[in-house]
Design a protein around this motif. Structure first.
Motif, PDB file in Angstrom:
ATOM      1  N   PHE A  22      11.073   3.136   1.576  1.00  0.00           N
ATOM      2  CA  PHE A  22      10.589   2.696   0.341  1.00  0.00           C
ATOM      3  C   PHE A  22      10.219   3.114  -1.101  1.00  0.00           C
ATOM      4  N   TRP A  23      10.204   2.820  -2.208  1.00  0.00           N
ATOM      5  CA  TRP A  23       9.242   3.052  -2.913  1.00  0.00           C
ATOM      6  C   TRP A  23       9.072   2.526  -3.544  1.00  0.00           C
ATOM      7  N   PHE A  24       8.130   1.422  -3.695  1.00  0.00           N
ATOM      8  CA  PHE A  24       7.707   0.081  -4.488  1.00  0.00           C
ATOM      9  C   PHE A  24       7.166   0.941  -5.843  1.00  0.00           C
ATOM     10  N   PHE A  25       7.832   0.792  -6.967  1.00  0.00           N
ATOM     11  CA  PHE A  25       7.390   0.667  -8.207  1.00  0.00           C
ATOM     12  C   PHE A  25       7.371  -0.603  -9.597  1.00  0.00           C
ATOM     13  N   ARG A  26       6.041   0.070  -9.641  1.00  0.00           N
ATOM     14  CA  ARG A  26       4.865  -1.452 -10.659  1.00  0.00           C
ATOM     15  C   ARG A  26       3.887  -1.134 -11.614  1.00  0.00           C
ATOM     16  N   PRO A  27       4.509  -1.170 -13.070  1.00  0.00           N
ATOM     17  CA  PRO A  27       3.806  -0.798 -14.057  1.00  0.00           C
ATOM     18  C   PRO A  27       2.198  -1.012 -13.728  1.00  0.00           C
ATOM     19  N   THR A  28       1.914   0.272 -13.941  1.00  0.00           N
ATOM     20  CA  THR A  28       0.231   0.996 -13.509  1.00  0.00           C
ATOM     21  C   THR A  28      -0.884  -0.537 -14.365  1.00  0.00           C
ATOM     22  N   ASP A  53       0.921  -0.945   0.253  1.00  0.00           N
ATOM     23  CA  ASP A  53      -0.086  -0.526   0.035  1.00  0.00           C
ATOM     24  C   ASP A  53       0.610   0.950   0.021  1.00  0.00           C
ATOM     25  N   GLY A  54       0.345   1.855   0.004  1.00  0.00           N
ATOM     26  CA  GLY A  54       1.225   2.951  -0.076  1.00  0.00           C
ATOM     27  C   GLY A  54       0.456   4.818   0.461  1.00  0.00           C
ATOM     28  N   ASN A  55       0.993   5.057   1.803  1.00  0.00           N
ATOM     29  CA  ASN A  55       0.568   6.745   2.448  1.00  0.00           C
ATOM     30  C   ASN A  55       0.974   7.423   1.528  1.00  0.00           C
ATOM     31  N   VAL A  56       2.073   7.312   0.686  1.00  0.00           N
ATOM     32  CA  VAL A  56       1.229   8.277  -1.116  1.00  0.00           C
ATOM     33  C   VAL A  56       2.015   7.951  -1.744  1.00  0.00           C
ATOM     34  N   ALA A  57       1.509   8.427  -2.752  1.00  0.00           N
ATOM     35  CA  ALA A  57       1.705   7.578  -4.145  1.00  0.00           C
ATOM     36  C   ALA A  57       1.950   8.634  -5.734  1.00  0.00           C
ATOM     37  N   ILE A  78       4.490   4.899  -8.033  1.00  0.00           N
ATOM     38  CA  ILE A  78       4.990   4.296  -7.192  1.00  0.00           C
ATOM     39  C   ILE A  78       4.805   4.544  -5.854  1.00  0.00           C
ATOM     40  N   THR A  79       4.245   3.423  -4.837  1.00  0.00           N
ATOM     41  CA  THR A  79       3.895   3.848  -3.760  1.00  0.00           C
ATOM     42  C   THR A  79       4.997   3.630  -1.939  1.00  0.00           C
ATOM     43  N   THR A  80       5.212   4.222  -1.120  1.00  0.00           N
ATOM     44  CA  THR A  80       5.764   4.201  -0.314  1.00  0.00           C
ATOM     45  C   THR A  80       5.233   4.198   1.546  1.00  0.00           C
ATOM     46  N   ASN A  81       6.537   3.994   2.149  1.00  0.00           N
ATOM     47  CA  ASN A  81       5.715   4.171   3.465  1.00  0.00           C
ATOM     48  C   ASN A  81       5.927   5.604   3.807  1.00  0.00           C
ATOM     49  N   ALA A  82       6.576   6.300   2.879  1.00  0.00           N
ATOM     50  CA  ALA A  82       7.295   7.704   3.148  1.00  0.00           C
ATOM     51  C   ALA A  82       5.355   8.682   3.121  1.00  0.00           C
ATOM     52  N   ASP A  83       6.503  10.147   2.928  1.00  0.00           N
ATOM     53  CA  ASP A  83       5.503  11.398   2.555  1.00  0.00           C
ATOM     54  C   ASP A  83       5.773  11.942   1.755  1.00  0.00           C
TER      55      ASP A  83
END
Length: 657
Positions: A249-255, A30-34, A46-51
């Motif tokens: 971390f920033w987790f990137f995946r194809p849309t 999941d993502g706190n922001v994306a 790109i999803t992340t646990n950061a802001d």
């Protein structure tokens, strides 16, 4: 930093907020922001646990890695911008962010010209950082290296040793080796990067890795997200581990794989506006790597920090109209021509590359003392030095001898058969001062001129163990004559000898600069420090105790001690000033194994004596000098290099304020 879904480009038609649920706990996918991004021509989310979501230039198409104006590597620098995940350099994710810990503020400190002094350097036009600037790093360096030593053996990786060795080398280089301002900044930023990496590696192994090994557990809600650089990844397994560790971390995946991920907000990509992008300018080193592999990129940065040259190639800086290094006949030996180096360090390249570069250069190739006579004319060999090296050379140009050392050298019992018969043990780390001085005035000028041009290269190589070359007296004579490149007929003895010498000192030729040196004593002191540090104490004691040996010298330095220290320690003017260093040497000698008996004055109880009379100090010094010179003969089969007193004065303006 939150925004509406309309903040991303309309061409990227995917609703990242369609599963938004603020009441549900977030998982690793999941993502706190994306954010949405175009990577290598494809659309990714790109999803992340950061802001925030950083821009990802480091994982785009292959690109060039080179220094910028601040002597860092822009968005490819792991201390400035998140990098793509690397299994080898996994600790990069744990590098502390700027401002996160007060004790690390010095790691983002930028030197200024005011912090750069030239007075205590032994060369003209070069300098070093003020001591108080270097001392800012020492508390952290001492603490982190001690903590790393206390780690269990199973927690250590080769990276610990590599980083610690690099840090120690760079600290010593900053303390001792003079160079230009730009190169000093480069070494400072390299030291800062190595310290931040070592700190990150320690916390990664002791704190974050144990959490990652149990990646299925949920991190405590009371544990804040680590204030670290974080990392970029496309691997689900790595994302789960980093999520459990509490690392950004920033987790990137194809849309097109977007399904049921819970994303709380969509934000624009954060541009690296605070990172300097401008290249370092004219004279900057070439590209050190091209591509987008994190492993290869970080490896190239590590290599550049420890292996790049500090000085210009003399082939490029020492050419004259006559293609010769020979100074004018009326030139005083110490008033040689100097061309200060102003470029940043150039990266190491294979020898073939240097040869092709010089071949293609339109400027005339540097040929030391090119003969104007026909090539078949025999070269007159200089007379060999038949001087007894166990006696001091008494000429006005030589620095004053220290009586105890001179008497000890003359008293060596050469009837004792040395432990070794290896010819390599009779080679020299630097040329003897007598070799430069015990000659005609014309040869003195020639020898000193060549030594002034090459000196810094040889001293720099002493800090690069893989390049250190011990040379015979004849080889040093050839170097001082200027016979350092291939010359003569390809089948001649002269050609073979000069070609072999060129190959051996190639690293020196690629890293030296024009300079000016104080005559005699400084070189003798350096030779003494190096020989006592490595072969002699290690052979005689069967121990490797570098820090204890450093304590025998003023400033605890082994390479390139500033001139203001050359009249201190074992080379001081009075026995009282030399006493504490003599005492430390005597304590080391208690472990030496020799054929000759140890003098009675060197006994185990000396360390406990507090009040020494002048006569007892002189007796101990005499015993230490005699035992050192005799032991040197037994382990090397030749006369020892001993300290001399330099006859000079250093004003307060020239030294550290």
């Amino acid at each position: 930093m939150s925004s509406s879904p309309n903040t991303y480009p309309r061409s990227m038609s995917v609703d990242l907020l369609r599963n938004r649920d603020t009441t549900s706990s977030l998982g690793s996918f999941d993502g706190n922001v994306a954010a949405l991004a175009r990577i290598r021509g494809e659309t990714y989310f790109i999803t992340t646990n950061a802001d925030y979501v950083p821009d990802v230039p480091s994982i785009q198409e292959p690109h060039a890695l080179f220094l910028r104006e601040d002597m860092r590597y822009g968005t490819d620098d792991p201390t400035l911008w998140p990098q793509q995940w690397s299994a080898r350099y996994c600790h990069l994710a744990a590098i502390a962010k700027k401002g996160s810990r007060p004790e690390l503020d010095v790691m983002w400190w930028d030197p200024t010209p005011y912090d750069f002094i030239v007075g205590s350097a032994v060369t003209r036009g070069l300098g070093r950082l003020r001591n108080r600037c270097i001392e800012k790093f020492l508390p952290f360096v001492n603490d982190i290296t001690a903590q790393c030593k206390d780690l269990p053996q199973k927690s250590r990786t080769p990276l610990f040793g590599e980083l610690i060795q690099a840090i120690r080398m760079m600290i010593e280089q900053l303390q001792t080796l003079p160079t230009t301002y730009n190169k000093t900044v480069f070494l400072t930023t390299s030291l800062q990067r190595a310290c931040l990496e070592l700190d990150a590696l320690y916390y990664y192994m002791t704190l974050y890795k144990p959490r990652m090994e149990n990646y299925l557990s949920t991190p405590s809600q009371n544990t804040p997200l680590a204030q670290c650089m974080g990392t970029i990844t496309a691997a689900p397994f790595v994302a789960q581990q980093l999520w459990s560790a509490g690392l950004p971390f920033w987790f990137f995946r194809p849309t097109y794989v977007f399904d049921n991920e819970n994303i709380l907000a969509v934000v624009p990509l954060l541009e690296p506006s605070s990172v300097i992008h401008n290249p370092a300018g004219e004279g900057a080193p070439p590209i050190i790597y091209s591509g987008n592999s994190t492993d290869e990129k970080i490896g190239a940065i590590h290599h550049a920090a420890t292996q790049t040259s500090w000085y210009r190639d003399p082939f490029a800086t020492a050419c004259t109209s006559s293609n010769s290094l020979t100074p004018p006949a009326a030139t005083h030996p110490t008033a040689v021509s100097h061309v200060a180096s102003t470029s940043v360090p150039s990266s190491s390249v294979p020898r073939s590359s240097h040869q092709s570069a010089r071949t293609s250069d339109r400027s005339p190739r540097y040929k030391p003392y090119e003969s104007k006579t026909p090539s078949k004319a025999p070269r007159k060999e200089p007379a060999k030095d038949q001087r007894d090296k166990f006696t001091t050379l008494s000429v006005p140009e030589m620095p004053p001898s220290i009586v105890a050392w001179a008497e000890a050298l003359a008293a060596v019992d050469r009837s004792v058969t040395p432990f070794t018969s290896d010819p390599a043990d009779r080679r020299y780390v630097l040329p003897e001062p007598a070799l430069l001085i015990n000659s005609t005035p014309e040869r003195q000028r020639k020898f000193l001129h060549h030594w002034n041009l090459l000196r810094d290269g040889f001293i720099y190589m002493l800090s690069q163990p893989q390049h250190v070359q011990l040379l015979t007296a004849a080889e040093w004579r050839d170097i001082l004559e200027g016979l350092i490149t291939k010359c003569g007929h390809p089948n001649s003895k002269t050609y073979r000898r000069s070609a072999q010498l060129e190959d051996r000192i190639r690293p020196v030729l690629e890293s030296c600069a024009n300079s000016r040196n104080c005559l005699g004593g400084g070189r003798n002191e350096l030779s003494f420090r190096i020989l006592c540090t490595g072969p002699l104490d290690r052979r005689a004691s069967k121990k490797d105790r570098l820090e204890e040996v450093k304590g025998c010298f003023a400033g605890h330095m082994l390479i390139g001690a500033p001139l203001e220290m050359s009249k201190c320690g074992l080379a001081a003017n009075t026995s009282e000033q030399r006493h504490r260093y003599i005492l430390r040497a005597a304590i080391l000698m208690l472990d030496w194994v020799t054929k000759s008996p140890r003098p009675p004055a060197i006994m185990p109880s000396i360390a406990r004596l507090l009040n020494w009379s002048p006569s007892h100090m002189q007796a101990l010094e005499s015993a230490v000098c005699r035992y050192y010179t005799q032991t040197f003969w037994e382990y090397f089969g030749r006369a020892a290099v001993v300290p001399l007193c330099l006859d000079h004065d250093i004003s307060k303006e020239e030294g550290e304020i």
